[in-house]
Design a protein around this motif. Structure first.
Motif, PDB file in Angstrom:
ATOM      1  N   UNK A   1       0.833  -1.201   0.000  1.00  0.00           N
ATOM      2  CA  UNK A   1       0.000   0.000   0.000  1.00  0.00           C
ATOM      3  C   UNK A   1       0.866   1.249   0.000  1.00  0.00           C
ATOM      4  N   UNK A   2       0.280   2.348  -0.460  1.00  0.00           N
ATOM      5  CA  UNK A   2       0.929   3.636  -0.259  1.00  0.00           C
ATOM      6  C   UNK A   2       1.051   3.905   1.243  1.00  0.00           C
ATOM      7  N   UNK A   3       2.120   4.548   1.624  1.00  0.00           N
ATOM      8  CA  UNK A   3       2.317   4.970   3.008  1.00  0.00           C
ATOM      9  C   UNK A   3       2.332   6.492   3.027  1.00  0.00           C
ATOM     10  N   UNK A   4       1.429   7.077   3.790  1.00  0.00           N
ATOM     11  CA  UNK A   4       1.278   8.532   3.823  1.00  0.00           C
ATOM     12  C   UNK A   4       1.956   9.088   5.074  1.00  0.00           C
ATOM     13  N   UNK A   5       2.768  10.095   4.869  1.00  0.00           N
ATOM     14  CA  UNK A   5       3.492  10.717   5.971  1.00  0.00           C
ATOM     15  C   UNK A   5       3.012  12.148   6.138  1.00  0.00           C
ATOM     16  N   UNK A   6       2.461  12.441   7.288  1.00  0.00           N
ATOM     17  CA  UNK A   6       1.964  13.778   7.604  1.00  0.00           C
ATOM     18  C   UNK A   6       2.649  14.280   8.867  1.00  0.00           C
ATOM     19  N   UNK A   7       2.703  15.566   8.965  1.00  0.00           N
ATOM     20  CA  UNK A   7       3.205  16.149  10.193  1.00  0.00           C
ATOM     21  C   UNK A   7       2.200  15.990  11.315  1.00  0.00           C
ATOM     22  N   UNK A   8       2.628  16.102  12.561  1.00  0.00           N
ATOM     23  CA  UNK A   8       1.699  15.973  13.684  1.00  0.00           C
ATOM     24  C   UNK A   8       0.658  17.088  13.680  1.00  0.00           C
ATOM     25  N   UNK A   9      -0.526  16.754  14.142  1.00  0.00           N
ATOM     26  CA  UNK A   9      -1.596  17.744  14.235  1.00  0.00           C
ATOM     27  C   UNK A   9      -1.436  18.531  15.532  1.00  0.00           C
ATOM     28  N   UNK A  10      -1.487  19.833  15.438  1.00  0.00           N
ATOM     29  CA  UNK A  10      -1.354  20.697  16.612  1.00  0.00           C
ATOM     30  C   UNK A  10      -2.741  21.022  17.148  1.00  0.00           C
ATOM     31  N   UNK A  11      -3.185  20.249  18.127  1.00  0.00           N
ATOM     32  CA  UNK A  11      -4.491  20.483  18.725  1.00  0.00           C
ATOM     33  C   UNK A  11      -4.401  21.653  19.699  1.00  0.00           C
ATOM     34  N   UNK A  12      -5.291  22.609  19.527  1.00  0.00           N
ATOM     35  CA  UNK A  12      -5.272  23.777  20.396  1.00  0.00           C
ATOM     36  C   UNK A  12      -5.862  23.493  21.766  1.00  0.00           C
ATOM     37  N   UNK A  13      -6.739  22.509  21.823  1.00  0.00           N
ATOM     38  CA  UNK A  13      -7.370  22.174  23.099  1.00  0.00           C
ATOM     39  C   UNK A  13      -7.897  20.738  23.030  1.00  0.00           C
ATOM     40  N   UNK A  14      -8.411  20.267  24.145  1.00  0.00           N
ATOM     41  CA  UNK A  14      -8.903  18.895  24.234  1.00  0.00           C
ATOM     42  C   UNK A  14     -10.133  18.685  23.360  1.00  0.00           C
ATOM     43  N   UNK A  15     -10.908  19.731  23.142  1.00  0.00           N
ATOM     44  CA  UNK A  15     -12.100  19.629  22.292  1.00  0.00           C
ATOM     45  C   UNK A  15     -11.705  19.281  20.860  1.00  0.00           C
ATOM     46  N   UNK A  16     -10.640  19.915  20.355  1.00  0.00           N
ATOM     47  CA  UNK A  16     -10.172  19.614  19.004  1.00  0.00           C
ATOM     48  C   UNK A  16      -9.660  18.181  18.908  1.00  0.00           C
ATOM     49  N   UNK A  17      -8.971  17.736  19.932  1.00  0.00           N
ATOM     50  CA  UNK A  17      -8.458  16.357  19.937  1.00  0.00           C
ATOM     51  C   UNK A  17      -9.615  15.351  19.901  1.00  0.00           C
ATOM     52  N   UNK A  18     -10.636  15.604  20.706  1.00  0.00           N
ATOM     53  CA  UNK A  18     -11.783  14.704  20.736  1.00  0.00           C
ATOM     54  C   UNK A  18     -12.522  14.730  19.400  1.00  0.00           C
ATOM     55  N   UNK A  19     -12.590  15.904  18.777  1.00  0.00           N
ATOM     56  CA  UNK A  19     -13.240  16.023  17.475  1.00  0.00           C
ATOM     57  C   UNK A  19     -12.501  15.203  16.421  1.00  0.00           C
ATOM     58  N   UNK A  20     -11.166  15.254  16.461  1.00  0.00           N
ATOM     59  CA  UNK A  20     -10.355  14.469  15.523  1.00  0.00           C
ATOM     60  C   UNK A  20     -10.555  12.973  15.766  1.00  0.00           C
ATOM     61  N   UNK A  21     -10.519  12.558  17.015  1.00  0.00           N
ATOM     62  CA  UNK A  21     -10.712  11.141  17.333  1.00  0.00           C
ATOM     63  C   UNK A  21     -12.089  10.659  16.894  1.00  0.00           C
ATOM     64  N   UNK A  22     -13.088  11.527  17.017  1.00  0.00           N
ATOM     65  CA  UNK A  22     -14.435  11.175  16.570  1.00  0.00           C
ATOM     66  C   UNK A  22     -14.470  11.018  15.045  1.00  0.00           C
ATOM     67  N   UNK A  23     -13.725  11.885  14.329  1.00  0.00           N
ATOM     68  CA  UNK A  23     -13.649  11.780  12.872  1.00  0.00           C
ATOM     69  C   UNK A  23     -13.003  10.455  12.474  1.00  0.00           C
ATOM     70  N   UNK A  24     -11.902  10.101  13.133  1.00  0.00           N
ATOM     71  CA  UNK A  24     -11.235   8.829  12.840  1.00  0.00           C
ATOM     72  C   UNK A  24     -12.203   7.666  13.077  1.00  0.00           C
ATOM     73  N   UNK A  25     -12.909   7.704  14.183  1.00  0.00           N
ATOM     74  CA  UNK A  25     -13.867   6.647  14.514  1.00  0.00           C
ATOM     75  C   UNK A  25     -14.932   6.530  13.424  1.00  0.00           C
ATOM     76  N   UNK A  26     -15.487   7.677  13.016  1.00  0.00           N
ATOM     77  CA  UNK A  26     -16.567   7.660  12.031  1.00  0.00           C
ATOM     78  C   UNK A  26     -16.084   7.204  10.659  1.00  0.00           C
ATOM     79  N   UNK A  27     -14.875   7.611  10.272  1.00  0.00           N
ATOM     80  CA  UNK A  27     -14.328   7.161   8.991  1.00  0.00           C
ATOM     81  C   UNK A  27     -14.135   5.649   9.014  1.00  0.00           C
ATOM     82  N   UNK A  28     -13.584   5.126  10.098  1.00  0.00           N
ATOM     83  CA  UNK A  28     -13.369   3.682  10.203  1.00  0.00           C
ATOM     84  C   UNK A  28     -14.698   2.936  10.180  1.00  0.00           C
ATOM     85  N   UNK A  29     -15.759   3.573  10.635  1.00  0.00           N
ATOM     86  CA  UNK A  29     -17.082   2.951  10.652  1.00  0.00           C
ATOM     87  C   UNK A  29     -17.733   2.939   9.267  1.00  0.00           C
ATOM     88  N   UNK A  30     -17.686   4.073   8.545  1.00  0.00           N
ATOM     89  CA  UNK A  30     -18.494   4.176   7.327  1.00  0.00           C
ATOM     90  C   UNK A  30     -17.716   4.033   6.016  1.00  0.00           C
TER      91      UNK A  30
END
Length: 216
Positions: free
Chosen positions: A66-95
């Motif tokens: 497979x292709x391997x994608x390399x991205x820089x780390x995400x700079x979360x400004x607060x815990x809300x942004x981190x939770x939002x990102x984790x929710x996006x990952x969860x939803x993508x893996x689901x649908x």
């Protein structure tokens, strides 16, 4: 269940009206919406394929991955942004697996319709498909949240290169597509919603690529 969630299930069900009966025949498989999302393990198994080519009489082995994608780390400004990102990952893996299922089924349906003798035969076939899909997919889509339903509409666009509106129009006709679009618009949704991997959906595209490649 809120009205917004019920509406999402309604829209997604009709988006899935492009699926053929062959997709409904796999009774023994576990549907993506029923799988437990593992945030610590990949959703798709990374591909490793060993093969060989012949060059001037010599056999040369190679490994395809497979292709391997390399991205820089995400700079979360607060815990809300981190939770939002984790929710996006969860939803993508689901649908995302559902969106890929739709893409395969759309291609199969299109190819089958081309074998039918005339427009009347194709219309009759799609009536049967629609009836069967309502029975099969309505309870399946009720297992998705409203956010997952909206994400699925976008990922279907990504996989098929067509909006949900275009898919409904192609298989069920412009009148039916316009009706469902008008109904969606009344509640702030749109079957014409495009997928913009370079713009508003940039973070989603990053997650999708990593999920596809087995990195997430």
């Amino acid at each position: 269940m809120s009205f917004e969630m019920r509406f999402s299930h309604f829209i997604i069900t009709f988006t899935l009206c492009a699926l053929p009966f062959s997709a409904m025949a796999q009774k023994n498989k576990i549907n993506p919406e029923d799988r437990i999302v593992d945030m610590d393990s990949p959703t798709f198994v990374p591909m490793v394929r060993v093969s060989k080519v012949f060059d001037n009489g010599d056999s040369i082995q190679y490994v395809e991955m497979n292709n391997v994608y390399v991205y820089g780390p995400i700079d979360f400004k607060n815990d809300k942004q981190r939770k939002s990102y984790n929710r996006l990952v969860y939803n993508v893996k689901k649908v995302l697996p559902i969106a890929k299922e739709v893409n395969r089924a759309v291609l199969e349906t299109y190819e089958y319709l081309q074998t039918l003798p005339d427009d009347q035969a194709r219309k009759e076939h799609m009536k049967l498909v629609e009836k069967g899909l309502m029975a099969e997919y309505k309870p399946r889509m009720k297992k998705l949240t409203f956010s997952q339903g909206k994400l699925l509409i976008k990922l279907i666009y990504r996989e098929t290169n067509s909006s949900s509106y275009e898919l409904v129009q192609a298989f069920l006709g412009p009148a039916r597509a316009s009706f469902y679009q008008a109904f969606a618009w009344m509640f702030g949704a749109s079957l014409k919603k495009a997928y913009d991997p370079e713009g508003v959906d940039r973070l989603t595209e990053r997650v999708v690529r990593q999920v596809e490649s087995g990195q997430l």
